[in-house]
Design an enzyme around this catalytic site. Structure first.
Site, PDB file in Angstrom:
ATOM      1  N   TYR A  51       0.890  -1.114  -0.009  1.00  0.00           N
ATOM      2  CA  TYR A  51      -0.084   0.092   0.001  1.00  0.00           C
ATOM      3  C   TYR A  51       0.769   1.214  -0.106  1.00  0.00           C
ATOM      4  O   TYR A  51       1.917   1.381   0.682  1.00  0.00           O
ATOM      5  CB  TYR A  51      -0.764   0.019   1.270  1.00  0.00           C
ATOM      6  CG  TYR A  51      -2.425   0.000   0.925  1.00  0.00           C
ATOM      7  CD1 TYR A  51      -3.174   0.840  -0.129  1.00  0.00           C
ATOM      8  CD2 TYR A  51      -3.159  -1.051   1.345  1.00  0.00           C
ATOM      9  CE1 TYR A  51      -4.267   0.976  -0.252  1.00  0.00           C
ATOM     10  CE2 TYR A  51      -4.462  -1.300   0.985  1.00  0.00           C
ATOM     11  CZ  TYR A  51      -5.124  -0.374   0.224  1.00  0.00           C
ATOM     12  OH  TYR A  51      -6.337  -0.451  -0.194  1.00  0.00           O
ATOM     13  N   GLU A  53      -0.767   4.962  -0.239  1.00  0.00           N
ATOM     14  CA  GLU A  53      -1.371   5.899  -0.546  1.00  0.00           C
ATOM     15  C   GLU A  53      -0.722   7.230  -0.411  1.00  0.00           C
ATOM     16  O   GLU A  53       0.240   7.549   0.260  1.00  0.00           O
ATOM     17  CB  GLU A  53      -2.399   5.904   0.298  1.00  0.00           C
ATOM     18  CG  GLU A  53      -3.886   5.065   0.073  1.00  0.00           C
ATOM     19  CD  GLU A  53      -4.959   5.051   0.993  1.00  0.00           C
ATOM     20  OE1 GLU A  53      -4.715   5.472   2.153  1.00  0.00           O
ATOM     21  OE2 GLU A  53      -5.862   4.271   1.034  1.00  0.00           O
ATOM     22  N   ASP A 197      -6.546  13.514 -25.205  1.00  0.00           N
ATOM     23  CA  ASP A 197      -6.611  12.292 -24.725  1.00  0.00           C
ATOM     24  C   ASP A 197      -5.835  11.528 -25.825  1.00  0.00           C
ATOM     25  O   ASP A 197      -6.346  11.339 -26.911  1.00  0.00           O
ATOM     26  CB  ASP A 197      -7.788  11.555 -24.661  1.00  0.00           C
ATOM     27  CG  ASP A 197      -7.834  10.191 -24.312  1.00  0.00           C
ATOM     28  OD1 ASP A 197      -7.148   9.473 -24.348  1.00  0.00           O
ATOM     29  OD2 ASP A 197      -9.103   9.606 -23.816  1.00  0.00           O
ATOM     30  N   THR A 223      -3.485   6.337 -22.138  1.00  0.00           N
ATOM     31  CA  THR A 223      -3.295   4.888 -21.327  1.00  0.00           C
ATOM     32  C   THR A 223      -1.671   4.694 -21.605  1.00  0.00           C
ATOM     33  O   THR A 223      -1.166   5.441 -22.514  1.00  0.00           O
ATOM     34  CB  THR A 223      -4.169   3.881 -22.246  1.00  0.00           C
ATOM     35  OG1 THR A 223      -3.932   3.831 -23.529  1.00  0.00           O
ATOM     36  CG2 THR A 223      -5.708   4.067 -22.196  1.00  0.00           C
ATOM     37  N   LYS A 226      -1.273   0.765 -25.261  1.00  0.00           N
ATOM     38  CA  LYS A 226      -1.477   0.994 -26.742  1.00  0.00           C
ATOM     39  C   LYS A 226      -0.209   1.015 -27.327  1.00  0.00           C
ATOM     40  O   LYS A 226       0.672   0.178 -27.145  1.00  0.00           O
ATOM     41  CB  LYS A 226      -2.580   1.925 -26.944  1.00  0.00           C
ATOM     42  CG  LYS A 226      -3.907   1.569 -26.135  1.00  0.00           C
ATOM     43  CD  LYS A 226      -5.121   2.466 -26.848  1.00  0.00           C
ATOM     44  CE  LYS A 226      -6.456   2.132 -25.903  1.00  0.00           C
ATOM     45  NZ  LYS A 226      -6.538   2.627 -24.702  1.00  0.00           N
ATOM     46  N   ARG A 232      -1.140  -2.176 -18.607  1.00  0.00           N
ATOM     47  CA  ARG A 232      -2.544  -1.555 -18.641  1.00  0.00           C
ATOM     48  C   ARG A 232      -2.818  -0.554 -17.806  1.00  0.00           C
ATOM     49  O   ARG A 232      -2.462  -0.852 -16.515  1.00  0.00           O
ATOM     50  CB  ARG A 232      -3.469  -2.658 -18.535  1.00  0.00           C
ATOM     51  CG  ARG A 232      -3.658  -3.622 -19.331  1.00  0.00           C
ATOM     52  CD  ARG A 232      -5.168  -4.366 -19.600  1.00  0.00           C
ATOM     53  NE  ARG A 232      -5.862  -3.685 -20.194  1.00  0.00           N
ATOM     54  CZ  ARG A 232      -5.814  -3.645 -21.381  1.00  0.00           C
ATOM     55  NH1 ARG A 232      -4.887  -4.333 -22.352  1.00  0.00           N
ATOM     56  NH2 ARG A 232      -6.701  -2.894 -22.080  1.00  0.00           N
TER      57      ARG A 232
HETATM   58  N1  PLP Z   1      -9.045   7.275 -24.304  1.00  0.00           N
HETATM   59  C1  PLP Z   1      -9.069   6.663 -25.478  1.00  0.00           C
HETATM   60  C2  PLP Z   1      -8.804   7.683 -26.691  1.00  0.00           C
HETATM   61  C3  PLP Z   1      -9.182   5.101 -25.612  1.00  0.00           C
HETATM   62  O1  PLP Z   1      -9.070   4.882 -26.860  1.00  0.00           O
HETATM   63  C4  PLP Z   1      -9.490   4.433 -24.352  1.00  0.00           C
HETATM   64  C5  PLP Z   1      -9.445   2.939 -24.457  1.00  0.00           C
HETATM   65  O2  PLP Z   1      -9.628   2.445 -25.617  1.00  0.00           O
HETATM   66  C6  PLP Z   1      -9.335   5.111 -23.331  1.00  0.00           C
HETATM   67  C7  PLP Z   1      -9.385   6.440 -23.183  1.00  0.00           C
HETATM   68  C8  PLP Z   1      -9.803   4.188 -22.153  1.00  0.00           C
HETATM   69  O3  PLP Z   1      -9.128   3.405 -21.464  1.00  0.00           O
HETATM   70  P1  PLP Z   1      -9.151   2.120 -20.495  1.00  0.00           P
HETATM   71  O4  PLP Z   1      -9.742   1.119 -21.112  1.00  0.00           O
HETATM   72  O5  PLP Z   1      -7.617   2.202 -19.843  1.00  0.00           O
HETATM   73  O6  PLP Z   1     -10.122   2.883 -19.415  1.00  0.00           O
END
Ligand code: PLP
Length: 426
Positions: A51, A53, A197, A223, A226, A232
Site C-alpha cells: 500500500y 497511498e 486524450d 493509456t 496501446k 494496462r
Molecule cells: N481514451 C481513449 C482515446 C481510448 O481509446 C481508450 C481505450 O480504448 C480510453 C481512453 C480508455 O482507456 P481504459 O480502457 O484504460 O479505461
C-alpha cells in the site's frame, strides 16, 4: 509458472491457452500490443504487495521507500519522454485519467465539447452510458461527410455557440493526424480549457511520428498499453500549476492506493520508450499501416478518409454486402484478430457496424515489416471478399500460423508452460 500450475490448474490452463492464442494468431486490434518480458517481470513482482497511498515523500503508509523510488523514476522518465512539466502516473486506466481531469477542471453540469463516439471518439468523452455523459453536459463534434476528417469549422462553430468549459481532442478510431494547434486556438478563442486524450497515439507522439499535444493542451491524458507498449494503465500530464489539483483528484478524489507493481512496470516501459529502438519501432508501425492501407485499397476496399497517417485503418464494408461483425468473425477464424467498428454516419447499430478497425502496433512488435504487411493485407482482402469460402479460410489460417512461427513471441514461454503442465498434471 510451476507454482501456479500446481496451486490453480484451472487458471493455469486458461493462461496456457491464452499464450497459445496470443502467439499463434495475428493480433491486429489497434489498441493492443505486447509488452516486453521486463515490463511483465516488474508487473508480476512483490511491488504488488504494498500500500502506498499518497505521493513520493508524502505517503500515508510506512515502508514506502522503494515505492518512492519507482514512482519517481516513472514520473521523471515520462516527463522526459513527452517534454512535460508535471506527470501523474497513478491512474489505473485511461478512463480514470480522464475522470480526474474532468473533476479537476469542471463542476457537474458544465459543458464539454468532444468527438462523437460514432465518429471515432471514446466512451469516456461523454457517452450517455459513461460517467462522463451522466455528469456533464456534452456537445459533440464529428468528421465531415466529404473528407471524413475532423471538421475544424464545426468544432469552432459549436465552441462559439455552446461556450464549453472543456474541449477534448483525441480519439479511439481516427486514422488521421490531429491538429492540436487548431484545437488550442479554438479553445483560447472561447475561453475553454483544452484536454488531449492521446491514448491511441501516445507511442507515436513519444517517437515524433505524430505532432505532440503538449504545447497546445492544458491537460494530456493517456493509456500506457496501446502504441506506448506498457502495462494496462493511465497517466496525466500537465503544467506544474495544475499538479496539486490533479494529484488530489486522483488520490483521494477517485482512487485509493496506487497499483505499485503497475507503476514499476510503467517506469520500465517509459525507459524502453526513451530508447532509439522505440523510435524505429513506431516508424515501422506507421510504415506498416501505410502498406496495409495501400494493399486493401488496391484490392478494392474503401478506407474511411481514404487512408491512414497513423497506426490504424478503418475499412468501410458497406458496399461489400458484409457487416463489421461478420468481417471480425471470418478474420478470427483465419487467425487474424480485429474489431468491428462503426464508421462515420454508419447505418448499422454498434453491435453490428459497417466497418472493421485494423491496427499494426502488435504485429510490428512481433517484427513484421512491409513484405508481411502486403501479404497479410492481401489475405484480409481475400477473406472479406469470400467470407464463406471454408477452403480459403483454412488455407489462410495455415499461412498465418506459419508467419507466427517465423516471427515468434515471448521466446520459449509456451514450451515452458507445457513442461509445467506435464510435471504437475495441470
Ligand atoms: N481514451 C481513449 C482515446 C481510448 O481509446 C481508450 C481505450 O480504448 C480510453 C481512453 C480508455 O482507456 P481504459 O480502457 O484504460 O479505461
Amino acid at each position: 509458472m510451476f507454482n501456479l500450475s500446481r496451486t490453480d490448474p484451472e487458471v493455469f490452463r486458461a493462461l496456457k491457452a491464452e499464450i497459445e492464442r496470443q502467439t499463434g494468431q495475428l493480433e491486429m486490434i489497434a489498441s493492443e500490443n505486447f509488452v516486453s518480458e521486463a515490463v511483465m517481470e516488474a508487473e508480476g513482482s512483490v511491488f504488488m504487495n504494498k500500500y502506498a497511498e499518497g505521493y513520493p515523500g508524502k505517503r500515508y503508509y510506512g515502508g514506502c521507500v522503494n515505492m518512492d523510488t519507482v514512482e519517481e523514476l516513472a514520473i521523471s522518465r515520462l516527463n522526459r519522454l513527452f517534454r512535460s512539466e508535471y506527470a501523474n502516473v497513478q491512474p489505473h486506466s485511461g478512463s480514470q485519467a480522464n475522470m480526474a481531469v474532468y473533476f479537476s477542471a469542471l463542476k457537474p453540469g458544465d459543458t464539454i465539447l468532444s468527438m462523437n463516439l460514432a465518429h471515432g471518439g471514446h466512451l469516456s468523452h461523454g457517452s450517455p452510458v459513461s460517467f462522463s455523459g451522466r455528469l456533464f453536459n456534452i456537445v459533440h463534434y464529428g468528421v465531415s461527410r466529404e473528407t471524413e476528417t475532423i471538421d475544424y469549422d464545426q468544432v469552432a462553430d459549436l465552441a462559439r455557440k455552446h461556450k464549453p468549459k472543456l474541449i477534448i481532442s483525441g480519439a479511439s478510431s481516427y486514422p488521421r493526424t490531429i491538429d492540436f494547434a487548431a484545437f488550442r486556438s479554438i479553445s483560447s478563442e472561447v475561453g475553454a480549457l483544452h484536454m488531449t486524450d492521446m491514448a491511441h497515439i501516445a507511442g507515436l507522439v513519444a517517437a515524433g511520428c505524430h505532432p505532440s499535444p503538449i504545447p497546445h493542451a492544458d491537460f494530456v491524458t493517456s493509456t500506457t498499453h496501446k502504441t506506448l507498449r506498457g502495462p494496462r494503465g493511465g497517466f496525466i500530464l500537465s503544467d506544474t500549476k495544475y499538479g496539486k489539483m490533479i494529484n488530489s483528484q486522483i488520490f483521494p478524489g477517485i482512487q485509493g492506493g496506487p497499483l505499485m507493481n503497475i507503476i514499476a512496470s510503467k517506469a520500465v516501459a517509459f525507459k524502453e520508450a526513451l530508447g532509439d529502438d522505440f523510435r524505429a519501432y513506431q516508424q515501422q508501425v506507421v510504415t506498416n499501416t501505410r502498406i496495409l492501407a495501400e494493399t486493401l485499397t488496391s484490392n478494392g476496399f474503401r478506407l474511411v478518409s481514404g487512408g491512414s497517417d497513423n497506426h490504424l485503418v478503418l475499412v468501410d464494408l458497406s458496399g461489400k454486402n458484409l457487416t463489421g461483425a461478420e468481417a471480425e468473425h471470418v478474420l478470427e477464424q483465419a487467425g487474424i484478430t480485429v474489431n468491428k467498428n462503426s464508421i462515420p454516419f454508419d447505418t448499422q447499430p454498434p453491435t453490428v457496424t459497417s466497418g472493421v478497425r485494423i491496427g499494426t502496433p502488435a504485429v510490428t512488435t512481433r517484427g513484421l515489416k512491409e513484405k508481411e504487411m502486403e501479404e497479410i493485407g492481401g489475405h484480409i482482402a481475400e477473406l472479406l471478399t469470400a467470407p464463406r469460402d471454408a477452403g480459403l479460410i483454412s488455407r489462410v489460417q495455415g499461412r498465418i500460423r506459419e508467419i507466427c512461427r517465423e516471427f515468434p513471441l515471448y521466446g520459449d514461454r509456451l514450451r515452458r508452460y507445457e513442461e509445467c503442465s506435464v510435471s504437475t498434471g495441470g
